[in-house]
Design a protein around this motif. Structure first.
Motif, PDB file in Angstrom:
ATOM      1  N   ASP A  71       0.827  -1.203   0.000  1.00 27.58           N
ATOM      2  CA  ASP A  71       0.000   0.000   0.000  1.00 27.58           C
ATOM      3  C   ASP A  71       0.869   1.265   0.000  1.00 27.58           C
ATOM      4  O   ASP A  71       1.936   1.311   0.621  1.00 27.58           O
ATOM      5  CB  ASP A  71      -0.895   0.032   1.237  1.00 27.58           C
ATOM      6  N   THR A  72       0.399   2.278  -0.688  1.00 24.69           N
ATOM      7  CA  THR A  72       1.021   3.598  -0.656  1.00 24.69           C
ATOM      8  C   THR A  72      -0.094   4.635  -0.658  1.00 24.69           C
ATOM      9  O   THR A  72      -1.263   4.304  -0.455  1.00 24.69           O
ATOM     10  CB  THR A  72       1.998   3.788  -1.840  1.00 24.69           C
ATOM     11  N   SER A  73       0.244   5.895  -0.863  1.00 24.94           N
ATOM     12  CA  SER A  73      -0.768   6.953  -0.899  1.00 24.94           C
ATOM     13  C   SER A  73      -0.420   7.936  -2.004  1.00 24.94           C
ATOM     14  O   SER A  73       0.721   8.008  -2.481  1.00 24.94           O
ATOM     15  CB  SER A  73      -0.816   7.703   0.439  1.00 24.94           C
ATOM     16  N   PHE A  74      -1.413   8.708  -2.406  1.00 23.72           N
ATOM     17  CA  PHE A  74      -1.186   9.741  -3.419  1.00 23.72           C
ATOM     18  C   PHE A  74      -0.129  10.723  -2.932  1.00 23.72           C
ATOM     19  O   PHE A  74       0.781  11.115  -3.690  1.00 23.72           O
ATOM     20  CB  PHE A  74      -2.495  10.471  -3.711  1.00 23.72           C
ATOM     21  N   GLU A  75      -0.232  11.115  -1.660  1.00 23.88           N
ATOM     22  CA  GLU A  75       0.711  12.090  -1.122  1.00 23.88           C
ATOM     23  C   GLU A  75       2.141  11.554  -1.127  1.00 23.88           C
ATOM     24  O   GLU A  75       3.083  12.288  -1.455  1.00 23.88           O
ATOM     25  CB  GLU A  75       0.304  12.474   0.317  1.00 23.88           C
ATOM     26  N   GLU A  76       2.311  10.291  -0.784  1.00 17.99           N
ATOM     27  CA  GLU A  76       3.642   9.705  -0.794  1.00 17.99           C
ATOM     28  C   GLU A  76       4.199   9.636  -2.215  1.00 17.99           C
ATOM     29  O   GLU A  76       5.371   9.954  -2.451  1.00 17.99           O
ATOM     30  CB  GLU A  76       3.600   8.308  -0.176  1.00 17.99           C
ATOM     31  N   LEU A  77       3.358   9.242  -3.150  1.00 18.12           N
ATOM     32  CA  LEU A  77       3.792   9.160  -4.547  1.00 18.12           C
ATOM     33  C   LEU A  77       4.155  10.538  -5.088  1.00 18.12           C
ATOM     34  O   LEU A  77       5.088  10.677  -5.886  1.00 18.12           O
ATOM     35  CB  LEU A  77       2.695   8.537  -5.398  1.00 18.12           C
ATOM     36  N   ARG A  78       3.439  11.541  -4.658  1.00 17.39           N
ATOM     37  CA  ARG A  78       3.705  12.918  -5.115  1.00 17.39           C
ATOM     38  C   ARG A  78       4.964  13.488  -4.469  1.00 17.39           C
ATOM     39  O   ARG A  78       5.788  14.116  -5.146  1.00 17.39           O
ATOM     40  CB  ARG A  78       2.507  13.804  -4.755  1.00 17.39           C
ATOM     41  N   ASP A  79       5.142  13.260  -3.158  1.00 11.86           N
ATOM     42  CA  ASP A  79       6.187  13.953  -2.408  1.00 11.86           C
ATOM     43  C   ASP A  79       7.445  13.137  -2.165  1.00 11.86           C
ATOM     44  O   ASP A  79       8.538  13.692  -2.029  1.00 11.86           O
ATOM     45  CB  ASP A  79       5.622  14.404  -1.049  1.00 11.86           C
ATOM     46  N   ASN A  80       7.292  11.814  -2.081  1.00 13.29           N
ATOM     47  CA  ASN A  80       8.449  10.972  -1.746  1.00 13.29           C
ATOM     48  C   ASN A  80       8.262   9.584  -2.336  1.00 13.29           C
ATOM     49  O   ASN A  80       8.138   8.591  -1.615  1.00 13.29           O
ATOM     50  CB  ASN A  80       8.599  10.887  -0.220  1.00 13.29           C
ATOM     51  N   PRO A  81       8.239   9.468  -3.665  1.00  9.64           N
ATOM     52  CA  PRO A  81       7.953   8.173  -4.288  1.00  9.64           C
ATOM     53  C   PRO A  81       8.980   7.088  -3.973  1.00  9.64           C
ATOM     54  O   PRO A  81       8.655   5.908  -4.022  1.00  9.64           O
ATOM     55  CB  PRO A  81       7.920   8.494  -5.784  1.00  9.64           C
ATOM     56  N   LYS A 121      -4.056  16.177 -12.246  1.00  9.64           N
ATOM     57  CA  LYS A 121      -3.071  15.989 -11.185  1.00  9.64           C
ATOM     58  C   LYS A 121      -2.807  14.499 -10.970  1.00  9.64           C
ATOM     59  O   LYS A 121      -1.655  14.076 -10.772  1.00  9.64           O
ATOM     60  CB  LYS A 121      -3.621  16.638  -9.904  1.00  9.64           C
ATOM     61  N   THR A 122      -3.852  13.697 -11.046  1.00 12.68           N
ATOM     62  CA  THR A 122      -3.707  12.250 -10.896  1.00 12.68           C
ATOM     63  C   THR A 122      -2.817  11.676 -11.991  1.00 12.68           C
ATOM     64  O   THR A 122      -1.911  10.865 -11.725  1.00 12.68           O
ATOM     65  CB  THR A 122      -5.084  11.568 -10.929  1.00 12.68           C
ATOM     66  N   VAL A 123      -3.068  12.076 -13.213  1.00 15.37           N
ATOM     67  CA  VAL A 123      -2.270  11.588 -14.343  1.00 15.37           C
ATOM     68  C   VAL A 123      -0.806  11.981 -14.170  1.00 15.37           C
ATOM     69  O   VAL A 123       0.107  11.161 -14.382  1.00 15.37           O
ATOM     70  CB  VAL A 123      -2.829  12.151 -15.670  1.00 15.37           C
ATOM     71  N   GLU A 124      -0.559  13.225 -13.790  1.00 16.71           N
ATOM     72  CA  GLU A 124       0.819  13.703 -13.643  1.00 16.71           C
ATOM     73  C   GLU A 124       1.572  12.905 -12.586  1.00 16.71           C
ATOM     74  O   GLU A 124       2.713  12.476 -12.810  1.00 16.71           O
ATOM     75  CB  GLU A 124       0.802  15.188 -13.268  1.00 16.71           C
ATOM     76  N   VAL A 125       0.952  12.688 -11.443  1.00 13.21           N
ATOM     77  CA  VAL A 125       1.616  11.950 -10.364  1.00 13.21           C
ATOM     78  C   VAL A 125       1.806  10.486 -10.743  1.00 13.21           C
ATOM     79  O   VAL A 125       2.864   9.895 -10.496  1.00 13.21           O
ATOM     80  CB  VAL A 125       0.825  12.089  -9.048  1.00 13.21           C
ATOM     81  N   MET A 126       0.791   9.895 -11.370  1.00 14.04           N
ATOM     82  CA  MET A 126       0.916   8.484 -11.760  1.00 14.04           C
ATOM     83  C   MET A 126       2.024   8.279 -12.784  1.00 14.04           C
ATOM     84  O   MET A 126       2.784   7.307 -12.705  1.00 14.04           O
ATOM     85  CB  MET A 126      -0.414   7.971 -12.312  1.00 14.04           C
ATOM     86  N   ASN A 127       2.143   9.178 -13.732  1.00 17.94           N
ATOM     87  CA  ASN A 127       3.189   9.029 -14.744  1.00 17.94           C
ATOM     88  C   ASN A 127       4.578   9.249 -14.154  1.00 17.94           C
ATOM     89  O   ASN A 127       5.514   8.507 -14.449  1.00 17.94           O
ATOM     90  CB  ASN A 127       2.941   9.982 -15.914  1.00 17.94           C
ATOM     91  N   SER A 128       4.708  10.258 -13.307  1.00 18.12           N
ATOM     92  CA  SER A 128       6.010  10.551 -12.712  1.00 18.12           C
ATOM     93  C   SER A 128       6.453   9.439 -11.756  1.00 18.12           C
ATOM     94  O   SER A 128       7.539   8.871 -11.888  1.00 18.12           O
ATOM     95  CB  SER A 128       5.944  11.891 -11.974  1.00 18.12           C
ATOM     96  N   ALA A 129       5.593   9.116 -10.784  1.00 17.91           N
ATOM     97  CA  ALA A 129       5.934   8.077  -9.812  1.00 17.91           C
ATOM     98  C   ALA A 129       5.983   6.708 -10.468  1.00 17.91           C
ATOM     99  O   ALA A 129       6.842   5.876 -10.150  1.00 17.91           O
ATOM    100  CB  ALA A 129       4.928   8.078  -8.667  1.00 17.91           C
ATOM    101  N   GLY A 130       5.062   6.472 -11.399  1.00 20.30           N
ATOM    102  CA  GLY A 130       5.006   5.174 -12.064  1.00 20.30           C
ATOM    103  C   GLY A 130       6.264   4.876 -12.838  1.00 20.30           C
ATOM    104  O   GLY A 130       6.741   3.734 -12.864  1.00 20.30           O
ATOM    105  N   GLU A 131       6.833   5.892 -13.480  1.00 25.61           N
ATOM    106  CA  GLU A 131       8.071   5.698 -14.238  1.00 25.61           C
ATOM    107  C   GLU A 131       9.227   5.342 -13.298  1.00 25.61           C
ATOM    108  O   GLU A 131      10.035   4.455 -13.586  1.00 25.61           O
ATOM    109  CB  GLU A 131       8.400   6.954 -15.030  1.00 25.61           C
ATOM    110  N   LEU A 132       9.303   6.035 -12.152  1.00 24.59           N
ATOM    111  CA  LEU A 132      10.346   5.738 -11.169  1.00 24.59           C
ATOM    112  C   LEU A 132      10.190   4.321 -10.625  1.00 24.59           C
ATOM    113  O   LEU A 132      11.172   3.558 -10.542  1.00 24.59           O
ATOM    114  CB  LEU A 132      10.279   6.741 -10.019  1.00 24.59           C
TER     115      LEU A 132
END
Length: 280
Positions: free
Chosen positions: A87-97, A130-141
């Motif tokens: 489990d993770t969170s949107f905030e974690e993926l955005r701020d500290n993936p 915002k969801t798309v941006e975070v998913m693409n950025s964190a998802g790539e990492l």
């Protein structure tokens, strides 16, 4: 009573083997949030219960129930239980993936999943962007580290947008992550889970299997009375059709989730229902 518990355990093990035998890509698991109240009372006994049900793949890993992370991993290992989606969170993926990467790698999880996007009273197009941006950025990492990011929609994403929905916008614009379908929330948000799977083959990598009490009104709020969760096959979600389509698509993990106050009595019945789908 002991004979009954052994029978349930054997049936659950046979069911797990059934899902694996039908196609090596399918495995039945559990979202441990289902047993949050039981974990609060006796975490070791609750882990024993999961083992008795014959379930060895789970989602979780953020809530530790009084254990250290090393102790929790050791308790899981003792019972041959694997966290396959951390489990993770949107905030974690955005701020500290990288925290999501470390957690998934510590548990040996192939997936990490987030379940909510913070928003106001109504989920808007700006929230979807915002969801798309975070998913693409964190998802790539995450992908670089061998972990697949999944988003678990809760129904508020199905508001209309350009003759489709905001969820359509999200799923069509995410390149570096996948999706987990919670069939209850999909139905609750006014969508047909089977048709949505068919619309986006290959986009969903796991399911949450839970059924909704017949007669429950739809909602775009992403919330519902938890006791509208009923035994699989007794509600209005169309579980048999969903399972058949998911098997056809080769979706790997089918996680049971039951948020009701009757979870301990309902899960064995849901397991029995899934076993009955062998001939479906």
């Amino acid at each position: 009573m002991n004979n009954l518990k052994r029978l349930i355990s054997v049936s659950a093990i046979n069911l797990s083997l059934l899902f694996t035998a039908q196609a090596t890509s399918h495995e039945l698991g559990l979202q441990v949030f289902s047993l949050r109240h039981q974990f609060a009372e006796d975490p070791a006994k609750t882990l024993d219960q999961i083992q008795e049900w014959g379930l060895h793949a789970v989602e979780g890993g953020r809530d530790l129930y009084g254990y250290t992370v090393e102790e929790f991993r050791a308790e899981l290992d003792k019972r041959d239980i694997d966290i396959v989606s951390a489990d993770t969170s949107f905030e974690e993926l955005r701020d500290n993936p990288m925290a999501a990467v470390y957690r998934a790698k510590f548990y040996g999880a192939s997936y990490t999943t987030f379940y909510w996007v913070p928003h106001g009273e109504t989920f808007t197009f700006e929230d979807a962007k915002k969801t798309v941006e975070v998913m693409n950025s964190a998802g790539e990492l995450l992908k670089k580290h061998g972990v697949t990011l999944q988003y678990h929609a809760h129904g508020y994403e199905y508001l209309e947008y350009k003759n489709e929905t905001l969820f359509d916008y999200i799923i069509q614009n995410v390149e570096h992550a996948k999706f987990q379908m919670d069939v209850f929330w999909t139905k609750h948000g006014g969508m047909d889970p089977t048709k949505l799977l068919q619309k986006y083959p290959g986009k969903f990598t796991s399911l949450h299997l839970k059924d909704r009490k017949k007669g429950t009104p739809n909602s775009s709020k992403g919330s519902a009375d938890r006791d509208t969760n009923v035994v699989l096959g007794q509600g209005d979600v169309g579980i048999a059709d969903v399972v058949a389509e998911a098997k056809k698509q080769g979706i790997r993990y089918f996680f049971l989730e039951d948020e009701s106050s009757r979870v301990v009595s309902q899960i064995p019945k849901s397991l029995s229902y899934l076993k009955s789908l062998e001939k479906y």
